[in-house]
Design a protein around this motif. Structure first.
Motif, PDB file in Angstrom:
ATOM      1  N   ARG A 492       0.819  -1.161   0.070  1.00  0.00           N
ATOM      2  CA  ARG A 492       0.007  -0.022  -0.083  1.00  0.00           C
ATOM      3  C   ARG A 492       0.710   1.339   0.027  1.00  0.00           C
ATOM      4  O   ARG A 492       0.538   2.212  -0.653  1.00  0.00           O
ATOM      5  N   ARG A 493       1.980   1.269   0.696  1.00  0.00           N
ATOM      6  CA  ARG A 493       2.817   2.501   0.838  1.00  0.00           C
ATOM      7  C   ARG A 493       3.333   2.624  -0.497  1.00  0.00           C
ATOM      8  O   ARG A 493       3.382   3.851  -0.852  1.00  0.00           O
ATOM      9  N   PHE A 494       4.073   1.880  -1.177  1.00  0.00           N
ATOM     10  CA  PHE A 494       4.956   2.058  -2.250  1.00  0.00           C
ATOM     11  C   PHE A 494       3.971   1.995  -3.643  1.00  0.00           C
ATOM     12  O   PHE A 494       4.390   2.784  -4.514  1.00  0.00           O
ATOM     13  N   SER A 495       2.758   1.417  -3.684  1.00  0.00           N
ATOM     14  CA  SER A 495       2.150   1.711  -4.672  1.00  0.00           C
ATOM     15  C   SER A 495       1.289   2.949  -4.831  1.00  0.00           C
ATOM     16  O   SER A 495       1.253   3.643  -5.769  1.00  0.00           O
ATOM     17  N   ARG A 496       1.134   3.507  -3.517  1.00  0.00           N
ATOM     18  CA  ARG A 496       0.737   4.971  -3.634  1.00  0.00           C
ATOM     19  C   ARG A 496       1.677   6.038  -3.770  1.00  0.00           C
ATOM     20  O   ARG A 496       1.689   6.925  -4.721  1.00  0.00           O
ATOM     21  N   LEU A 497       2.855   5.789  -3.502  1.00  0.00           N
ATOM     22  CA  LEU A 497       4.161   6.551  -3.617  1.00  0.00           C
ATOM     23  C   LEU A 497       4.365   6.616  -4.995  1.00  0.00           C
ATOM     24  O   LEU A 497       4.717   7.718  -5.728  1.00  0.00           O
ATOM     25  N   MET A 498       4.169   5.420  -5.804  1.00  0.00           N
ATOM     26  CA  MET A 498       4.463   5.452  -7.338  1.00  0.00           C
ATOM     27  C   MET A 498       3.323   6.343  -7.938  1.00  0.00           C
ATOM     28  O   MET A 498       3.550   6.862  -9.002  1.00  0.00           O
ATOM     29  N   LYS A 499       2.207   5.995  -7.475  1.00  0.00           N
ATOM     30  CA  LYS A 499       0.964   6.722  -8.180  1.00  0.00           C
ATOM     31  C   LYS A 499       1.133   8.084  -8.017  1.00  0.00           C
ATOM     32  O   LYS A 499       1.022   8.920  -8.896  1.00  0.00           O
ATOM     33  N   GLU A 500       1.544   8.581  -6.657  1.00  0.00           N
ATOM     34  CA  GLU A 500       1.702  10.303  -6.516  1.00  0.00           C
ATOM     35  C   GLU A 500       2.994  10.736  -7.114  1.00  0.00           C
ATOM     36  O   GLU A 500       2.888  11.972  -7.393  1.00  0.00           O
ATOM     37  N   HIS A 501       3.929   9.984  -7.030  1.00  0.00           N
ATOM     38  CA  HIS A 501       5.301  10.790  -7.306  1.00  0.00           C
ATOM     39  C   HIS A 501       6.104  10.118  -8.547  1.00  0.00           C
ATOM     40  O   HIS A 501       7.281  10.313  -8.779  1.00  0.00           O
ATOM     41  N   GLY A 502       5.403   9.089  -9.249  1.00  0.00           N
ATOM     42  CA  GLY A 502       5.954   8.315 -10.430  1.00  0.00           C
ATOM     43  C   GLY A 502       6.951   7.117  -9.913  1.00  0.00           C
ATOM     44  O   GLY A 502       7.059   7.007  -8.646  1.00  0.00           O
TER      45      GLY A 502
END
Length: 686
Positions: A492-502
């Protein structure tokens, strides 16, 4: 515990999404919107050339301007009495500080908003700076709301509670207080002095006998009519009078009643008044300075040293000292104290009303404009004074002394933190000194109410505004499966990070790239503090050994970022003793550090903070589950209907046993809603 957004409830918002009508509320006239042809004329221009081209079409009117980079990042927000004159100053060659020169060279776009007055421009500027956080502006950074004491007025038996946020609940608000601890201590003493309840309305309604607080003489027991309603209201009035600054009258009244009780040989009643007087004295003894001639004021002081700035603020209300707080705004070292303080004040009061008096250590260039803006926001006159002598000057000097001491402590901590981060880089063979460290931990009891936690640390210590908690939601995870829980958290953490910041995690050259980007075609030797706090971690620490690290790396591999995120496991040592931890990295076999190694202590402190936050989040979730009312599970039952049902039936259990006819007799409960409630409790019964 600080309120931290849960992962699924926290969404990054663009400035427009966060508060789309902010500019409209500031009273602006319109945003300047040039035709495409006009934009084409400046399409290839950058920096000072771009600004010079835009100035030609700017009006001599007050407004706000935004300077932006090529990718749309807002670099700077400023206000002007005349947009044309102010912005044209950036178009001239030479005469700028290094900071302004870098900002001009990095500018690729500009946006402008017209306002009716310069006051409205100041209010809009402060709002935009707080929302957009441009890196060339002075930034307040710590802008969380202040706690207040609320004496409720929406119940027959008012309560005294701690309150943050919007004042939507009916009642009397007293504050602000500098910290939640100051509010808790004051409420604690007020309980002993005035015997006012602190329980929630639902707890109040469900009581059939007095609680422990009544037994230890800290509540009058209005829930079970241990005190007549009129007498309880009198206690509430006394508490309000004390918080409103009439402490002398309240204490004198109590002293007279104590003497009367003593004369009547009613020594038990006299002792009660004696204890209440002692409680009031305890409040005032812990408030430090209580000036006689200052009824309502905020006292500010500023101190600069070592490239850092500290702003200290003391809150005085109703003649009482309600605490102080130190702020460390982000500001260029070349700025004068008055410039930093002026920018800080406009942001400080952006979301809160100013008191009638603001005391400062030195005069500000735009003091009159700032006072007018604060008066507009507060709806009454606000005075800004720089006292030269007397009691008010003593208050400013006292605040200045506190600012100096607070900054000294921060400089010592920052220096120590920098050495520890450098030591961390050397110990674990990192490519560069980490600026963002994320630490993860889980907490649960036999798999129930499982919570994952992430804490963040950086060059200035723990960054609590970046903490996150993750309620474990997967039904496929076996209760107590720490590996499964860690997988869910990391996904959840890194999926969101990739979604928001590439999906481009920071590389070793990113810091140099950021410097190049900030300076245009030149690389300036600038402080890394000018850069925004990174979103991607330079280092991820996991509370666990090979199993947890393996689970984490498998998730990162699935996401395609395993080579971009450095992960290290911190495993319990032999006999789980602190100091004997084993570190699991991908580069070499697990190893330990010498018992007194400063880096070991630093990692232990990071791990312990993650553990503390995880346990606190778990306890909060468990407590919420324990006190959850069955009525909360019924769609359409909000606070008002729940209160009406509990008033009518006494308890949720009684509601569950009620018939349809009984339910329809409750105010606000329609026949359809009554049937819905009845079916909720009787579904599946024979």
């Amino acid at each position: 515990m600080t309120d931290i957004p849960e992962d699924d409830d926290f969404e990054s918002e663009t400035a427009a999404e966060a508060e789309p009508d902010a500019e409209a509320r500031a009273g602006l006239i319109a945003a300047i919107d040039w035709a495409d042809a006009g934009r084409a004329e400046t399409g290839d221009l950058v920096g000072a050339d771009l600004i010079a081209a835009l100035v030609k079409r700017l009006p001599n009117q007050p407004g706000v301007y935004r300077m932006m980079s090529e990718d749309g990042e807002v670099l700077y927000v400023g206000k002007a009495r005349s947009l044309k004159k102010r912005v044209s100053s950036y178009a001239r060659l030479g005469g700028h500080t290094q900071r302004i020169a870098r900002m001009i060279r990095a500018t690729r776009q500009m946006e402008f908003v017209l306002t009716r007055t310069e006051t409205e421009a100041l209010l809009l500027e402060a709002n935009l700076i707080k929302r957009l956080k441009p890196r060339f502006n002075v930034l307040m950074r710590d802008d969380k709301s202040f706690p207040y004491i609320l004496v409720t007025d929406d119940h027959s038996a008012p309560a005294i509670v701690k309150h943050r946020g919007a004042r939507s609940r009916k009642g009397s608000y007293f504050g602000p207080f500098a910290s939640a601890g100051a509010v808790d201590r004051t409420i604690n003493a007020l309980q002993r002095a005035f015997l006012i309840r602190t329980c929630t309305d639902s707890v109040f309604e469900s009581r059939s006998r007095p609680c422990l607080l009544h037994q230890i003489k800290r509540c009058a027991g209005p829930c079970t009519n241990e005190i007549p309603e009129a007498d309880y209201r009198a206690l509430v009035s006394e508490a309000k009078a004390f918080l409103s600054g009439k402490s002398g009258q309240v204490k004198q009244s109590m002293a007279n009643q104590m003497a009367t009780a003593s004369d009547d040989l009613d020594f038990e009643r006299a002792a009660l008044f004696r204890d209440r007087l002692a409680a009031l004295s305890h409040i005032q003894s812990h408030q430090g300075i209580n000036p006689q001639g200052v009824e309502e004021a905020d006292v500010f002081a500023i101190h600069q040293e070592g490239g850092l700035t500290c702003v200290q603020v003391f809150f005085f209300r109703t003649g009482q000292n309600w605490g102080n707080r130190a702020y460390f705004p982000k500001a260029d070292p070349s700025l004068e104290p008055g410039e930093v303080l002026g920018a800080f004040l406009s942001q400080f009061y952006d979301d809160k009303p100013a008191p009638r008096l603001v005391l400062l250590p030195e005069r500000l260039e735009d003091a009159a404009l700032l006072a007018e803006a604060l008066a507009v926001r507060a709806g009454r006159k606000v005075r800004i004074e720089v006292p030269a002598r007397g009691e008010k000057r003593d208050l400013v000097d006292h605040a200045t002394s506190n600012a100096r001491e607070a900054l000294g402590r921060r400089l010592a901590e920052t220096s120590s933190q920098a050495r520890l981060l450098e030591g961390l880089r050397e110990t674990f063979g990192l490519e560069r000194t980490p600026r963002r460290i994320e630490v993860y931990d889980n907490s649960h009891i036999m798999g129930t109410n499982a919570v994952g936690a992430m804490i963040v640390a950086g060059p200035e210590g723990f960054v609590k505004g970046q903490y996150r908690k993750f309620n474990i939601k997967s039904t496929d995870i076996t209760p107590g499966d720490d590996f499964g829980m860690m997988k869910e958290v990391m996904t959840r953490r890194f999926s969101r990070l990739m979604k928001e910041h590439g999906d481009e995690a920071p590389g070793a050259a990113d810091l140099d790239d950021a410097h190049t980007k900030a300076a245009g075609d030149e690389i300036e030797a600038e402080d890394a503090g000018d850069l925004p706090f990174p979103a991607w971690p330079d280092l991820v620490l996991i509370d666990g050994g090979k199993g947890q690290i393996s689970a984490v790396r498998s998730i990162l591999s699935e996401l395609g970022i395993a080579e971009k995120v450095v992960t290290i496991g911190v495993a319990k040592g032999v006999d789980r003793d602190a100091g004997r931890e084993r570190f699991v990295t991908g580069a070499k076999e697990p190893f330990s550090l010498p018992p007194r190694d400063p880096v070991l202590y630093f990692v232990q402190r990071l791990r312990d903070e993650a553990h503390r936050f995880a346990i606190g989040s778990h306890r909060a979730r468990r407590k919420k589950e324990m006190v959850k009312n069955p009525l909360d599970e019924i769609a359409g039952i909000g606070p008002s209907r729940k209160r009406a049902l509990l008033h009518h039936f006494g308890t949720a259990k009684a509601v569950s046993r009620a018939g349809l006819t009984d339910l329809t007799e409750v105010e606000g409960i329609s026949e359809a809603m009554a049937r819905q409630i009845y079916e909720h409790f009787h579904e599946g019964r024979g």
